[in-house]
Write a protein that holds these residues in place. Structure first.
Motif, PDB file in Angstrom:
ATOM      1  N   ARG A 157      14.399  60.428 -58.922  1.00  5.16           N
ATOM      2  CA  ARG A 157      15.630  60.852 -58.688  1.00  5.16           C
ATOM      3  C   ARG A 157      16.796  59.843 -59.505  1.00  5.16           C
ATOM      4  NH1 ARG A 157      18.886  64.599 -58.515  1.00  5.16           N
ATOM      5  NH2 ARG A 157      17.398  65.728 -57.663  1.00  5.16           N
ATOM      6  N   LYS A 160      17.289  60.350 -62.926  1.00  5.31           N
ATOM      7  CA  LYS A 160      17.667  61.825 -63.453  1.00  5.31           C
ATOM      8  C   LYS A 160      19.109  61.424 -64.166  1.00  5.31           C
ATOM      9  CE  LYS A 160      15.591  65.574 -61.520  1.00  5.31           C
ATOM     10  NZ  LYS A 160      15.678  67.030 -60.734  1.00  5.31           N
ATOM     11  N   TYR A 225      17.371  59.414 -50.090  1.00  6.30           N
ATOM     12  CA  TYR A 225      17.409  60.273 -51.292  1.00  6.30           C
ATOM     13  C   TYR A 225      18.297  61.092 -51.405  1.00  6.30           C
ATOM     14  CZ  TYR A 225      14.683  63.286 -54.244  1.00  6.30           C
ATOM     15  OH  TYR A 225      14.240  64.010 -55.382  1.00  6.30           O
ATOM     16  N   MET A 229      21.078  62.007 -54.339  1.00  4.27           N
ATOM     17  CA  MET A 229      21.146  62.922 -55.051  1.00  4.27           C
ATOM     18  C   MET A 229      22.500  63.502 -55.084  1.00  4.27           C
ATOM     19  SD  MET A 229      18.697  66.558 -54.493  1.00  4.27           S
ATOM     20  CE  MET A 229      19.468  66.746 -52.773  1.00  4.27           C
TER      21      MET A 229
END
Length: 458
Positions: A157, A160, A225, A229
């Motif tokens: 993550r 990214k 998380y 995101m």
């Protein structure tokens, strides 16, 4: 297993567990370290620092939580040596501990369940030692597997998209991981308690915690998380808005320049009408043999006509204006400018899209040349059609090293108004993708070359 064997196993188990956890931290941080310098040496430093802090805390019987604070302090203090941003190093340390504690609490509940399902079948101490050693190994292996999966999810993550980590973002992203760590520390204090010489376990006294504790631990992990995101999505939206704003500004500037070009051509037509009068005046000066006045008159005509010169004709007014402007800027800065650009006659390309590509590529080339000596400076532009494709290539020299970001594009070195810089090539790539084309960036022999290929629309 004898008592001595179990004692040796217990010592080896503790050392092996710390080695595995140190390796997990090293592998988690390594992809975020920039490529400069010896990455292996930096990874070894992280590995050894983890082991040293663990040994030191055990040696002085430090209070619970000291290990976490010392490791976070080390990562923050050594961030420059590790080629990490200080805020990034601190956040990665928090995420590491959040994953470790969340996975540990989850596996601990499974360990207790297994201990209850598989009661001791023999009264011999050797059997008890062997069973305990087997359960401890199962606990460690289960923890390492789950811990590795959680760290990999964080790693995937975080890689990214690069996050802007200011103070406000740091507080926002650190809140849930820090809460998860505090929750884990609190639960670990309550797991085991000795009362009247008897060992009491939290899950024995409150069986409902057997499900509640791992559930809350996983929720803290999922919250961390999802927070990352969500922040990445917001950052991507902000970048897209900034890119769209810049593109609109570029289109507005191009439209203004086209309007100026139209006025320019109108003045040329007006000049053609005035030429007959100029020729009559010149003939009169020749007949009267006023050669000094004739020379002055022609000089003034030459100065007035120099304003009506458009340097390049590419086949489209948009590209005419942009390339002529960049050529004029190069001449003012003493930069050699070479152009062999021919706009495709098919008409299946949006001239403003091609103009934005040229504007960004040539502007980047000019800025790179400004850092070099006059002898080294040059900008080369080529544009030609090949079948259904239109190729645009811009070359320029550069100094130092070009660092590439996670998106595969050169990272901007500009600090002022950072949100509005570094989006030229992303804008180019977005237009290239619109035409189902490709963009290639090559650096060799201190020459930076960008080649753009766009496909003709059906």
């Amino acid at each position: 297993m004898s008592e001595t064997g179990f004692w040796i196993f217990n010592k080896a188990f503790s050392v092996g567990a710390e080695l595995l956890y140190a390796a997990c931290l090293t592998l988690f941080l390594c992809p975020f370290m920039e490529a400069r310098g010896h990455r292996r040496g930096k990874c070894a430093a992280v590995f050894l620092a983890y082991l040293f802090i663990s040994w030191f805390c055990g040696r002085i019987a430090a209070p619970q939580g000291s290990f976490i604070l010392l490791l976070l302090l080390f990562l923050t203090a050594a961030s420059k040596v590790l080629n990490l941003e200080r805020t990034m190093a601190f956040l990665l340390g928090l995420l590491y501990w959040n994953a470790k504690i969340s996975s540990g609490l989850t596996v601990e509940s499974l360990y207790f369940t297994g201990d209850q399902i598989l009661p001791v079948q023999a009264d011999r101490p050797e059997a008890v030692y062997l069973r305990t050693a087997a359960l401890l190994m199962l606990l460690l292996l289960s923890h390492i597997v789950l811990f590795t999966i959680m760290l990999y999810a964080f790693l995937h993550r975080m890689k990214k998209q690069r996050l802007p980590l200011g103070r406000l973002e740091m507080c926002y992203l650190s809140l849930i991981p820090a809460a998860g760590i505090l929750f884990g520390q609190l639960i670990s204090c309550l797991l085991y308690e000795i009362k009247n010489g008897e060992l009491l376990q939290l899950y024995e006294r409150h069986p409902v915690f057997l499900a509640v504790v791992p559930l809350l631990a996983l929720m803290f992990y999922a919250g961390a998380y999802l927070t990352i995101m969500f922040r990445q999505s917001m950052a991507a939206l902000q970048e897209e808005q900034a890119a769209s704003f810049v593109e609109r500004q570029q289109i507005r500037i191009i439209r203004e320049r086209i309007h100026e070009a139209e006025q320019f051509y109108g003045r040329i037509r007006q000049m053609k009408h005035e030429m007959r009068g100029h020729l009559t005046n010149i003939k009169g000066l020749v007949r009267s043999k006023e050669y000094a006045g004739l020379e002055d008159y022609i000089s003034r005509m030459d100065e007035s006509m120099s304003d009506f010169e458009l340097a390049l004709r590419t086949g489209n007014p948009v590209t005419d204006v942009i390339i002529s402007d960049k050529r004029r800027q190069c001449q003012e800065l003493g930069i050699r400018f070479q152009a062999d650009f021919h706009y495709p006659a098919s008409g299946n390309y949006d001239a403003f899209d091609v103009g934005i590509i040229l504007q960004n590529l040539l502007q980047n080339a000019l800025e790179a040349c400004e850092k070099l000596t006059e002898e080294e400076q040059f900008v080369s532009l080529a544009g030609k059609r090949k079948g259904r494709f239109f190729l645009i290539e811009v070359k320029n020299p550069f100094s130092g090293e070009v660092e590439f970001g996670p998106d595969g594009l050169p990272a901007t070195a500009k600090k002022a108004d950072i949100s509005m810089h570094g989006i030229g090539l992303p804008n180019v790539r977005r237009i290239v993708e619109k035409y189902m084309g490709e963009m290639e960036i090559i650096q060799e022999d201190q020459v930076f070359r960008v080649t753009v290929m766009v496909q003709e629309k059906s």
